[in-house]
Scaffold this motif. Structure first.
Motif, PDB file in Angstrom:
ATOM      1  N   ILE B  40       0.787  -1.379   0.069  1.00 39.53           N
ATOM      2  CA  ILE B  40      -0.183   0.120   0.047  1.00 39.53           C
ATOM      3  C   ILE B  40       0.922   1.269  -0.248  1.00 39.53           C
ATOM      4  O   ILE B  40       0.428   2.280  -0.528  1.00 39.53           O
ATOM      5  N   THR B  43       1.184   2.869  -3.428  1.00 42.39           N
ATOM      6  CA  THR B  43       0.009   3.219  -4.103  1.00 42.39           C
ATOM      7  C   THR B  43      -0.455   4.390  -3.649  1.00 42.39           C
ATOM      8  O   THR B  43      -0.226   4.772  -2.660  1.00 42.39           O
ATOM      9  N   THR B  45      -3.630   4.915  -2.697  1.00 49.92           N
ATOM     10  CA  THR B  45      -4.859   4.374  -2.023  1.00 49.92           C
ATOM     11  C   THR B  45      -5.503   5.479  -1.034  1.00 49.92           C
ATOM     12  O   THR B  45      -4.940   6.057  -0.596  1.00 49.92           O
ATOM     13  N   GLN B  46      -6.703   5.579  -1.433  1.00 51.17           N
ATOM     14  CA  GLN B  46      -7.394   6.491  -0.659  1.00 51.17           C
ATOM     15  C   GLN B  46      -8.728   5.812   0.104  1.00 51.17           C
ATOM     16  O   GLN B  46      -9.138   4.934  -0.466  1.00 51.17           O
ATOM     17  N   ALA B  50     -12.738   3.932  -4.053  1.00 53.38           N
ATOM     18  CA  ALA B  50     -12.341   2.741  -3.790  1.00 53.38           C
ATOM     19  C   ALA B  50     -11.430   2.208  -5.127  1.00 53.38           C
ATOM     20  O   ALA B  50     -10.627   1.480  -5.050  1.00 53.38           O
ATOM     21  N   SER B  53      -6.649   3.240  -7.103  1.00 50.71           N
ATOM     22  CA  SER B  53      -5.542   2.602  -6.411  1.00 50.71           C
ATOM     23  C   SER B  53      -4.507   2.238  -7.387  1.00 50.71           C
ATOM     24  O   SER B  53      -4.702   1.393  -8.001  1.00 50.71           O
ATOM     25  N   GLY B 265      -2.725   5.569   1.520  1.00 55.63           N
ATOM     26  CA  GLY B 265      -1.309   5.143   0.867  1.00 55.63           C
ATOM     27  C   GLY B 265      -0.254   5.985   1.537  1.00 55.63           C
ATOM     28  O   GLY B 265       0.805   5.659   1.919  1.00 55.63           O
TER      29      GLY B 265
END
Lengths: 286, 293
Positions: B40, B43, B45-46, B50, B53, B265
């Motif tokens: 993660i 990346t 990612t938030q 979803a 990412s 992330g």
């Protein structure tokens, strides 16, 4: 040698008394520093108009305790804590006892790497793991579940519990076990009927210590549990404390005492065994 | 062992079965998240959205080192660790353990009980107590008033020192216990011989006691540092990292970025850095111990 010195001259004796007085004074001063916040807790809980200062109550009252002894404030969160930490403690102790047995009894080239990994894991800052744990828990739908949180709590204490348990088990002599083996007992039978009863105090220490650590844990349930009715006392006291515009300090003190009491009592029970020699289960010996 | 020769290969493999539940838990809930953390962190990612990412390589780390708030958090973590773990818990623990050897029994018992109570109390209760202690209308200012010293709003003017002191209050017992055990093992005749030879307290400490307990010092420093690196609840409940970001250590910064700002992330990248620092300390600690397992 000291005796003869003492007999000959008053110098060293005198110096010793002075040293003791100085040490006493320094310790009492430090003790006062440690006592003040605790004193506030005790005094505010019975002070009818408690604020943030340590002061003797004008009128002593039990109303704060009365006020917090409700299902919503005390009983439900404490029951949640008990379920969460009790469940996690059982998982930790059972897994640790099972794991410790082969590690303590059999020799293998895997022992050393395994135990070193365990010790290494004991030291990792668990706080740092919480963000990915949250992410994983959302994906596998364990978020906001008591069993998921309990399993993670159990795992977080497991490395240290295995380490302690193995050290206690090493202290149990092999002779009786060998007799049981000769009589044809299986490994499970040997473990549950011979080894564990012999190391009863050790298991108790691991159990109580694990429970104390979990009972006070704030961050894990704070992250992994969301619904208010599932929150353990560690998080619910924070919600009370953080979200009320005007905090009723007396009630918070009263609740804090109720919440702390179980671990204080349990600690006193095992203090003698953990006491002076308590240093990562003997791994820190000079 | 006589059993070894008798047992078959299969039976020998069975012996390791009891290790499975523990290993499984550790793999699932500890190794898993750490592996996930490594992924993660690379990346974007938030929490919201979803879908978005993507692998972004070292972006999160580059961003961290360019981020003034991150550098602030690193600096505050350093201050917090040095002040509360290295200077506070370690030195005070050693001093208390040493003084206790010279003190009278009731004083020793009383001090020990108080220091240990502070340690056993749940983290959030400790945070609450010290919050009350440091507040403008709290006990510390009352004591300062009484001594005719200037009072101030500690949680506002010196938040990082207030939480550092809180960590000392809470964590000193551990060092005190280790050092008490270590000092009890220093042979009395050695110190006494030095005393007869005319070595004063400071010199006895410098040339005899400290060298003899140096391994305990190393261990204590390491364990204090590691436990202080992961302090979250204490700071969060006392100051929430504020005012502004003036008590925002790395764990608080991590939480803030990942959950309040939804940058999972980025928050994980910070967590990974924290884990790396922790691992580094752990390895040094294991070397230092030269554990025999």
């Amino acid at each position: 040698m000291r005796g003869s010195l003492r007999g000959r001259a008053r110098g060293p004796v005198h110096r010793r008394t002075k040293a003791r007085l100085a040490a006493d004074a320094a310790l009492l001063l430090t003790a006062a520093g440690f006592a003040l916040p605790l004193l506030w807790l005790v005094l505010a809980s019975v002070n009818a108009d408690a604020d943030l200062r340590v002061r003797l109550p004008g009128s002593v009252t039990a109303e704060h305790f009365d006020a917090v002894l409700t299902d919503e404030i005390t009983f439900t969160p404490m029951l949640n804590s008990l379920l969460l930490c009790g469940g996690a403690t059982v998982v930790t102790v059972v897994c640790a006892a099972l794991a410790a047995y082969p590690l303590s009894r059999y020799r293998s080239r895997f022992n050393r790497p395994f135990l070193l990994t365990i010790l290494f894991t004991t030291c990792l800052p668990i706080t740092a793991v919480m963000v990915p744990v949250y992410g994983l828990f959302v994906q596998v739908e364990l978020i906001d579940t008591m069993h998921g949180t309990a399993l993670f709590l159990a795992t977080s204490q497991l490395p240290f519990a295995i380490w302690l348990m193995k050290n206690f088990m090493d202290g149990v002599p092999l002779v009786l076990e060998e007799a049981a083996w000769t009589d044809g007992a299986s490994m499970t039978q040997t473990l549950t009927r011979v080894v564990l009863p012999l190391m009863g105090p050790g298991v108790t220490v691991v159990m109580i210590y694990t429970f104390i650590m979990l009972w006070g844990n704030f961050f894990v349930p704070f992250m992994l549990l969301l619904s208010p009715e599932q929150l353990p006392a560690s998080v619910s006291v924070f919600t009370l404390f953080g979200n009320y515009g005007s905090v009723v300090y007396g009630q918070l003190a009263a609740f804090s005492i109720l919440y702390s009491l179980p671990v204080l009592v349990l600690y006193v029970l095992i203090a003698r065994r953990l006491g002076g020699g308590f240093t990562l289960g003997g791994s820190v010996k000079g | 062992m006589s059993r070894d020769s008798r047992d078959s290969r299969g039976a020998r493999a069975w012996r390791w079965v009891p290790l499975t539940p523990a290993t499984l838990l550790l793999l699932l809930f500890l190794a898993g998240p750490i592996g996930y953390c490594v992924w993660i962190a690379f990346t974007d990612t938030q929490l919201t959205g979803a879908s978005g990412s993507h692998f972004v390589g070292l972006d999160n780390f580059r961003r961290a080192f360019a981020d003034e708030d991150f550098r602030n958090a690193v600096w505050l973590t350093l201050v917090f660790t040095v002040v509360s773990a290295v200077l506070g818990q370690n030195t005070l623990g050693l001093a208390l353990a040493g003084l206790m050897r010279a003190a009278s029994r009731p004083v020793r018992t009383l001090t020990g009980a108080l220091v240990i109570t502070a340690w056993v109390l749940p983290e959030i209760v400790a945070a609450f107590l010290l919050y009350a202690f440091f507040r403008r209308e709290g006990t510390l200012n009352a004591v300062l008033d009484w001594l005719h010293l200037p009072s101030q709003n500690w949680l506002f003017t010196l938040p990082i020192l207030a939480v550092s002191f809180a960590n000392v209050w809470r964590g000193t017992a551990f060092s005190m216990l280790i050092y008490s055990a270590a000092l009890a093992e220093v042979p009395r005749d050695v110190t006494e011989a030095a005393e007869v030879d005319g070595a004063g307290g400071v010199r006895r400490l410098r040339y005899i006691t400290l060298p003899m307990i140096r391994r305990s010092i190393g261990t204590t420093l390491m364990l204090n540092t590691l436990s202080t690196l992961s302090v979250f609840g204490l700071i969060w409940a006392m100051t929430r990292g504020g005012p502004g970001n003036r008590s925002q250590t790395l764990p608080v910064f991590m939480y803030d970025q990942a959950f309040l700002k939804s940058l999972i992330g980025y928050g994980t990248a910070v967590a990974l850095l924290l884990l790396l620092v922790g691992s580094l300390f752990s390895v040094v600690y294991l070397r230092l111990l030269k554990v025999e397992v």
